[in-house]
Design an enzyme around this catalytic site. Structure first.
Site, PDB file in Angstrom:
ATOM      1  N   GLY A  55       0.849  -1.190   0.000  1.00  0.00           N
ATOM      2  CA  GLY A  55       0.000   0.000   0.000  1.00  0.00           C
ATOM      3  C   GLY A  55       0.876   1.228   0.000  1.00  0.00           C
ATOM      4  CB  CYS A  82       5.378  -3.965   0.053  1.00  0.00           C
ATOM      5  SG  CYS A  82       6.179  -2.420  -0.357  1.00  0.00           S
ATOM      6  CE1 TYR A  83       1.423   1.355   5.496  1.00  0.00           C
ATOM      7  CE2 TYR A  83      -0.140  -0.449   5.719  1.00  0.00           C
ATOM      8  CZ  TYR A  83       0.325   0.788   6.124  1.00  0.00           C
ATOM      9  OH  TYR A  83      -0.293   1.455   7.152  1.00  0.00           O
ATOM     10  CG  HIS A 169       5.378  -5.936  -4.472  1.00  0.00           C
ATOM     11  ND1 HIS A 169       4.141  -5.770  -3.916  1.00  0.00           N
ATOM     12  CD2 HIS A 169       6.036  -4.767  -4.259  1.00  0.00           C
ATOM     13  CE1 HIS A 169       4.037  -4.562  -3.393  1.00  0.00           C
ATOM     14  NE2 HIS A 169       5.184  -3.931  -3.596  1.00  0.00           N
ATOM     15  CD  GLU A 171       2.508  -8.869  -4.831  1.00  0.00           C
ATOM     16  OE1 GLU A 171       3.402  -9.488  -4.225  1.00  0.00           O
ATOM     17  OE2 GLU A 171       2.220  -7.684  -4.583  1.00  0.00           O
ATOM     18  CG  ASP A 227     -17.036 -10.357 -18.297  1.00  0.00           C
ATOM     19  OD1 ASP A 227     -16.388 -11.406 -18.494  1.00  0.00           O
ATOM     20  OD2 ASP A 227     -16.564  -9.226 -18.450  1.00  0.00           O
ATOM     21  CE  LYS A 369     -13.424 -11.138 -20.799  1.00  0.00           C
ATOM     22  NZ  LYS A 369     -14.450 -10.096 -20.586  1.00  0.00           N
TER      23      LYS A 369
END
Ligand code: XMP
Length: 513
Positions: A55, A82-83, A169, A171, A227, A369
């Site tokens: 963040g 991180c944050y 990070h 991810e 969707d 998606k």
């Protein structure tokens, strides 16, 4: 057997949903929730592990987002990123300070090779850093497990309390072995069985939706896109005829598309639901008469769409829920807010003002998606629909430069059907991410059968892209372009020229308007 789930607590980072998605890729269900979730709520959810996201804030500012310190006493493994790592350190008594320079980009870290988070990870590995503040002293009980030249505390852990943190990070794919680290957290630290599948998401969603809707009535604006189709089928499986789907045919769809949607969702299709097709072609054509300006066209279509939907909704009367096929990328796009409006996007679904309903249901809000497509296949939706190319809400109107007329729509529909047919025959339909025919508003002189012609030029466009934010023109073989050109000029009346659009995005956009 208890249900495994990793709770991702959101501290405002841009990668929060990506973390949940990476965990789902490891076959463990994961959801993102706001950092304000109370300890009681967390306990009730009974997560197998918790990840605190990054963040933009600084932990020592009074107004920065925090969580309850008790989170670290629940005995549930926690990974702070991180944050999230800084917050964990700060709340547990370590030190976080502002660095002189922001560290941003690829960084090589050295791992100690013994930490649970780094099992099987190279001793030197490249990760993605994006931070200004940094941890300068770990909290009591923690051991530093990775460092880089500019970031001495790149990772740390406290095995006793099962608390782990990374300043980088894991991810994002820029962190080369980041997914292996997340896998280690999920498997080695949280001891997950990793047996979650998309079919579990589908089954659980059906149960949850059934419970939520009860005996209520639900309304869905169906566009025929992936969707809204997946959302509609999910609801239909949960509540059957309590669901009404309204499909507005604005006359700007591709060739036969309205009938294709009706074949799947209409009374002859396999699903139990109420299907209403509104043939509103004339209304849209009338409104678009004489209008040339692209943004005005978009606005007219968006507004008319709402009017038509509103009229249908009025006939149906009050409903309890309105379904929207919102998926995660829509959430990010609408959340950005500050970026310049290049095109005002119109999606079926942004209709809450005009319908008498109590609550919105967005069953796909957490999915990306490709995850929505996988859910669609699980639900038995035909592949043709599941792998449908993106198609803009304003439809062919933004693939016709200038005024829209029924004649021009017909030309685009026919040319587009030929192009799609030839792309599929040549096997290029899987290589280009989006391709279509459009109509330039240009007419030029030609000769056909010894006669002078003064006809339209059709534009064909095919692009490769991963995110549709940038794109390259696809390098289609000349023979394919030749075949498409011959067929279009021979088979589509009113066309004597075909142009291939070689422009990327930027500087062009994918659609012509
Ligand atoms: P552009 O033309 O902006 O398009 O490069 C990027 C992607 O977005 C689609 N697109 C839309 N989708 N409503 C939509 O649902 C819209 O108004 C709209 N305008 C563009 C476009 O097809 C491409 O995939």
């Amino acid at each position: 057997m208890s249900r495994e789930m990793i709770l991702v607590l959101d501290f405002g980072g841009q990668y929060n949903q990506l973390i949940a998605r990476r965990v789902r890729e490891l076959s463990v269900y994961s959801e993102v929730h706001p950092h304000t979730m109370s300890i009681e709520e967390i306990k009730k959810m009974n997560p197998t592990g918790i990840i605190l996201t990054g963040g933009p804030a600084s932990v020592y500012k009074d107004d920065s987002p925090k969580c309850d310190k008790k989170l670290f006493e629940l005995g549930i493994p926690v990974l702070g990123i991180c944050y999230g790592a800084q917050l964990m350190t700060y709340l547990l008594g370590g030190k976080v300070e502002t660095a002189d320079v922001r560290e941003y980009g690829h960084t090589e870290i050295s791992t100690d090779g013994t930490d649970l988070l780094f099992t099987g990870v190279s001793k030197k590995t490249v990760v993605w850093m994006s931070h200004t503040d940094r941890i300068t002293e770990v909290a009591q009980g923690f051991r530093v497990t990775a460092s880089s030249s500019s970031c001495p505390i790149a990772a740390a852990s406290d095995w006793t309390r099962k608390l782990f943190l990374t300043q980088f990070h894991p991810e994002v794919t820029h962190s080369k072995e980041g997914q292996a680290m997340l896998a280690n957290f999920v498997r080695n630290v949280c001891n997950c069985r990793c047996d979650w599948k998309m079919s579990s998401f589908v089954d659980e969603s059906i149960v949850t939706l059934k419970r939520k809707v009860g005996s209520g009535r639900v309304l869905c604006a169906l566009s025929g896109g992936v969707d809204s189709s997946v959302a509609a089928v999910l609801l239909s499986k949960a509540i059957g005829k309590q669901l009404t789907c309204v499909f507005v045919d604005h006359g700007l769809l591709r060739k036969d598309e309205g009938d294709d949607v009706e074949a799947v969702f209409g009374p002859r299709g396999p699903y139990e639901l109420n299907f209403i097709r509104v043939n509103a072609q004339k209304r849209f054509y009338d409104k678009l008469k004489g209008v040339e300006e692209p943004e005005q066209k978009r606005k007219i279509i968006g507004e008319e769409f709402i009017r038509v939907f509103e009229e249908e909704a009025r006939k149906i009367g009050a409903v309890d829920f309105l379904v929207q096929g919102t998926i995660y990328p829509d959430v990010i796009e609408s959340g950005l807010g500050k970026s310049a409006v290049i095109k005002s996007h119109h999606n079926v679904g942004g209709l809450p003002d005009c319908v008498d309903f109590k609550e919105i249901i967005e069953p796909l809000r957490l999915l990306f998606k490709d995850e929505v497509r996988r859910a669609g296949l699980e639900l038995g939706i035909p592949e043709k629909l599941v792998y449908r190319q993106p198609f803009p809400g304003p439809g062919l109107a933004i693939r016709i430069i200038g005024e829209v007329t029924p004649e021009k729509v017909h030309i685009v529909q026919e040319a587009d059907a030929i192009f799609r047919d030839e792309m599929a025959k040549a096997g290029f339909d899987k290589l280009a991410n989006q391709y279509f025919a459009a109509l330039s508003n240009m007419r030029s002189v030609g000769c056909m059968g010894d006669e002078r012609t003064y006809d339209y030029a059709v534009v064909i466009r095919a692009v490769t892209t991963t995110d549709f934010m940038t794109a390259e023109a696809a390098q289609l073989p000349w023979t394919l372009l030749g075949t498409v050109t011959n067929r279009i000029v021979n088979e589509v009346k009113g066309v004597n020229r075909v142009l291939y659009d070689c422009t990327g995005k930027p500087p062009a956009t994918i659609e012509l308007e």
